[in-house]
Structure formats: C-alpha cells, structure tokens
Design a protein around this motif. Structure first.
Motif, PDB file in Angstrom:
ATOM      1  N   ILE A 354      31.627 -11.104  -2.916  1.00  0.00           N
ATOM      2  CA  ILE A 354      31.667  -9.640  -2.887  1.00  0.00           C
ATOM      3  C   ILE A 354      32.281  -9.100  -4.171  1.00  0.00           C
ATOM      4  CG2 ILE A 354      32.672  -7.634  -1.727  1.00  0.00           C
ATOM      5  CD1 ILE A 354      32.437  -9.162   0.896  1.00  0.00           C
ATOM      6  N   ALA A 355      33.369  -9.722  -4.639  1.00  0.00           N
ATOM      7  CA  ALA A 355      33.977  -9.287  -5.898  1.00  0.00           C
ATOM      8  C   ALA A 355      32.992  -9.441  -7.051  1.00  0.00           C
ATOM      9  CB  ALA A 355      35.250 -10.089  -6.161  1.00  0.00           C
ATOM     10  N   LEU A 356      32.246 -10.552  -7.077  1.00  0.00           N
ATOM     11  CA  LEU A 356      31.237 -10.755  -8.117  1.00  0.00           C
ATOM     12  C   LEU A 356      30.124  -9.716  -8.006  1.00  0.00           C
ATOM     13  CD1 LEU A 356      30.062 -12.396 -10.443  1.00  0.00           C
ATOM     14  CD2 LEU A 356      29.041 -13.953  -8.735  1.00  0.00           C
ATOM     15  N   ALA A 357      29.712  -9.397  -6.775  1.00  0.00           N
ATOM     16  CA  ALA A 357      28.693  -8.373  -6.578  1.00  0.00           C
ATOM     17  C   ALA A 357      29.148  -7.026  -7.128  1.00  0.00           C
ATOM     18  CB  ALA A 357      28.353  -8.251  -5.094  1.00  0.00           C
ATOM     19  N   ALA A 358      30.415  -6.691  -6.904  1.00  0.00           N
ATOM     20  CA  ALA A 358      30.945  -5.421  -7.414  1.00  0.00           C
ATOM     21  C   ALA A 358      30.928  -5.394  -8.938  1.00  0.00           C
ATOM     22  CB  ALA A 358      32.365  -5.206  -6.893  1.00  0.00           C
ATOM     23  N   LEU A 359      31.330  -6.490  -9.567  1.00  0.00           N
ATOM     24  CA  LEU A 359      31.343  -6.545 -11.029  1.00  0.00           C
ATOM     25  C   LEU A 359      29.931  -6.480 -11.597  1.00  0.00           C
ATOM     26  CD1 LEU A 359      34.087  -9.268 -11.596  1.00  0.00           C
ATOM     27  CD2 LEU A 359      34.299  -6.802 -11.936  1.00  0.00           C
ATOM     28  N   LEU A 360      29.003  -7.191 -10.976  1.00  0.00           N
ATOM     29  CA  LEU A 360      27.620  -7.171 -11.453  1.00  0.00           C
ATOM     30  C   LEU A 360      27.007  -5.782 -11.297  1.00  0.00           C
ATOM     31  CD1 LEU A 360      26.344 -10.556  -9.987  1.00  0.00           C
ATOM     32  CD2 LEU A 360      26.532  -9.988 -12.421  1.00  0.00           C
ATOM     33  N   ARG A 361      27.257  -5.166 -10.144  1.00  0.00           N
ATOM     34  CA  ARG A 361      26.665  -3.838  -9.918  1.00  0.00           C
ATOM     35  C   ARG A 361      27.270  -2.808 -10.853  1.00  0.00           C
ATOM     36  NH1 ARG A 361      24.534  -0.194 -10.406  1.00  0.00           N
ATOM     37  NH2 ARG A 361      23.340   1.184  -9.030  1.00  0.00           N
ATOM     38  N   ALA A 362      28.569  -2.902 -11.134  1.00  0.00           N
ATOM     39  CA  ALA A 362      29.179  -1.985 -12.092  1.00  0.00           C
ATOM     40  C   ALA A 362      28.672  -2.266 -13.499  1.00  0.00           C
ATOM     41  CB  ALA A 362      30.704  -2.124 -12.040  1.00  0.00           C
ATOM     42  N   GLY A 363      28.561  -3.529 -13.856  1.00  0.00           N
ATOM     43  CA  GLY A 363      28.091  -3.892 -15.185  1.00  0.00           C
ATOM     44  C   GLY A 363      26.658  -3.506 -15.455  1.00  0.00           C
ATOM     45  N   ALA A 364      25.859  -3.299 -14.405  1.00  0.00           N
ATOM     46  CA  ALA A 364      24.465  -2.910 -14.591  1.00  0.00           C
ATOM     47  C   ALA A 364      24.329  -1.591 -15.344  1.00  0.00           C
ATOM     48  CB  ALA A 364      23.759  -2.812 -13.238  1.00  0.00           C
TER      49      ALA A 364
END
Length: 410
Positions: A354-364
C-alpha cells in the motif's frame, strides 16, 4: 453398533444465525476488502485497457472518487464505528437483524449509483436516499451509547457521521441538478482524514504502549496528547473548508501547509525509540506520515502552481486512508473475532504494497508519458495488498468464533 454425532449444517447467509451477522463489523469489513480489490482492479483496467467505466453522473473521475470514498471508505467507517463505539462505551452492539438492514442499504446505494447512467435520476435519487439512510441509521444506533458518561469522550464520532451525511446530501443534490459534484467528495476526504486522526488517537494508545511493554526498554508510556491532535484536526478542517469555498486559492495552499506542519508536530508524540519500529506502531505511524506529506505536497503545489495537488490527494487516499483501513482490519478484524493479532509476514508485505502504491500513484504526476503505467502499477500493488486481506482475514470474518462466543467481544 458405533453411533456418530450428526453433522450440523451451517445456516445459510440469509439466516440471522450465520456467523457473518454475529458482529456488524464482519459484513462491512468483508465489503470493504471486496470493494478495494474489485473497484481498483476495474479502474486499472479502465486506464490500461480502455475499458469504459460505468456511465454515472459526473463522469469517470467522479465515479472513481465516489467509489473510493463513499464505497470503500464509508463501508470501513461503518464497520469501525459499529464495533468501536460499543467497545469504548461498554454498550450493546448492533443485532444481526440491524446489521442485515444496514448492509441492504449499503448495497442499494451502490446499485443505484452504478445504474444512474442507464436509469437516470430515479436511480441516482435511490442511491442518495440509501446512503443518507445508512448514515442516519448509524447516528441513531450510536447516539444512545454516545450519551452515556463513557460516551461523552467520543462525541466526535457522532458529529463526523452527521457531517458525512451533510456532504453526501450535497453531492447527490449537485449530481441530480447536473452540476459537477467533485467538491463534495474532496470535502468528504477531508472529513475522513479528521476521523482517522480521532480514531487513531484511541487505537494508537493500545498498540504503541503494548509495543513499549514488549520491548522492555522502560520507556515512558505513549500518550496521544489532545492539544496536538486538536491542532491537526483544526488545520485539516480549515483547509477542507477553504478548498470547498474556493478551490485552488493561495489561502488553501497556506492551510494545507499548516495541516502538514500540525501533523508532523503530532508525530512527535510517537518518537518512543525502538518500540516505534515494531510492525504495528510503524504501520500506524506511516498513516500520519502519508497524511502529512500529502497535505504538504498539496500546499506546495497550490502556492507554486505545480502539478502536485493530485499527487498529494492520492497520498491521502491511497496512503493514509488505505493504510489506516488495512491496519484497522488487520487488528480489529481478528481481535473482535476472538483471535490474537496475526504476526505472520503477510501483514507487513501488504502494508508495504500500500505504501508503494501511494508513492507510485503520487509519482505519476511527474512521470510524463509513463504516467498511466505508474498508475496501473500502483493499482496492482493496492489490489495485491487487499487481496492478502481477503485471503487471511476474510475467512476469519466468515466463520464461527473459535472461542465459542457470539458477538463482537474482543
């Protein structure tokens, strides 16, 4: 001749004696986990494969935000308050009949909104009425407990539910008159962040202090200090109001920065040394960290006219909201089924995803032509994390308690 005991056939799901109805937390947490997987899997298919989303009022982005907040998020809130408030106030929890009625309202609301693009305003009106009935019933059920001497410390839960009802009514009124209703969902997200801060102050006292005791370091007990919590709640509420009145203003930017600063200040209470590095305290700490970074990124973007508003908002939804709900289901989902917290590695892996998903979605927001790939990868991480919950917590919520008790006792 040897006699064997007859095999008892478990009652069907429609029977109030089915184990899933013994505690209202159970069906709502199951719906939360199921919607987390299915909704984001569908949204990822929309992004990656061009699959058309349901033609609801407001369009695809409104559908995505609505389902994430009023679908996934509200189901988790219902499951939490129906268990936490009776526990905090030592009052009776909802009966199986009431739990089934609440679930029926939840499903009616979902069906009405999804069919609104085909059936038009009647389906939209049914969806709004069902959502408001669900929230109104929650307030009515919990109000007697909140009026007890023990419940006076927890009035914020009742006011939060009432505020959610007001925002849901505004959303559906705008949708019915053809206005773009996204501002109501943004406000709902702000109120949800406030509720997470309030709820975390109760949960963290037990989790962090248990970690301190287990570590045996002799550290002072952890205290969730009201002044720091209240400052964070005030700043988030002011930012949410400013954004609702005038989205994109400099005032909103400064208030977002103030919210981030207040949340970082709140994190100061958590710095208790090595016990913080244990899995459950660190997971809850990361909820606040995502929240602080999200508001900070939104504030910076609003003041510098950068692209980070959407990135910050997804740190709030995917990171803070997603991880808070994941942690609560991991902890309360087992505790109120008579089981100890599961210490196996899957819990950490899910939180990390979930933490990785948040970082990836923000980084998009800064990924340029690769942004869709980043968003799809974030969606897959999210689906995998809540898929783990379905595998390891789902059966616990579905079956009879191993300790032979009935209800939500933890």
């Amino acid at each position: 001749m040897r006699m064997t005991a007859p095999v008892m056939t478990p009652p069907g799901l429609l029977s109030p004696q089915h184990p899933v109805w013994m505690c209202a937390m159970r069906p709502f947490f199951l719906l939360t986990m199921g919607s987390a997987v299915l909704l984001i899997a569908l949204w990822s298919a929309v992004l990656a494969l061009g699959l058309p989303p349901p033609p609801v009022a407001g369009g695809a982005l409104v559908w995505h935000a609505h389902e994430l907040l009023l679908g996934f998020g509200l189901a988790a809130v219902a499951g939490f308050v129906l268990t936490a408030v009776p526990e905090f106030t030592n009052t009776a929890s909802a009966s199986p009949r009431t739990a089934r009625q609440l679930v029926a309202l939840r499903l009616l609301g979902r069906a009405g909104f999804w069919l609104s693009g085909v059936a038009g305003w009647p389906a939209l009106a049914v969806a709004g009425a069902a959502q408001l009935a669900l929230l109104g019933t929650l307030v009515a059920l919990l109000w007697p407990a909140l009026r007890t001497p023990a419940g006076q410390r927890h009035h914020a839960f009742g006011w939060a539910l009432a505020g959610m009802a007001l925002l849901v009514a505004g959303f559906y009124l705008d949708a019915l008159r053809g206005a773009y209703p996204m501002r109501w969902l943004h406000a709902f997200l702000g109120l949800l962040m406030v509720l997470i801060v309030i709820a975390m102050s109760r949960i963290s006292m037990r989790i962090v202090n248990r970690a301190i005791d287990q570590a045996g370091t002799g550290a002072e007990p952890y205290l969730a200090r009201p002044p720091r919590r209240n400052l964070a709640v005030l700043c988030i509420a002011l930012f949410t109001l400013a954004e609702f009145v005038h989205e994109g203003s400099a005032t909103s930017g400064w208030l977002a920065c103030a919210s981030a600063a207040a949340l970082f200040n709140l994190l100061g209470d958590w710095h208790v040394g090595r016990p913080l590095l244990r899995r459950w305290p660190l997971m809850l700490y990361t909820v606040y960290l995502c929240m602080a970074l999200g508001y900070g990124l939104m504030g910076w973007a609003l003041l510098a006219s950068g692209p980070g508003v959407t990135a910050g908002r997804h740190l709030l939804t995917v990171g803070a909201m997603g991880l808070a709900i994941y942690a609560v289901i991991c902890i309360a989902g087992r505790a109120h089924c008579g089981l100890a917290i599961d210490e196996r590695a899957w819990g950490v892996w899910g939180a990390g995803l979930i933490a990785l998903a948040a970082l990836l979605r923000a980084g998009a927001a800064w990924a340029g032509d690769s942004s869709v790939a980043w968003m799809v990868l974030a969606g897959l991480c999210w689906v995998a994390a809540f898929g783990l919950l379905c595998v390891f917590i789902g059966p616990v919520l579905w079956r009879v308690r191993e300790d032979g008790l009935w209800g939500c006792e933890g």
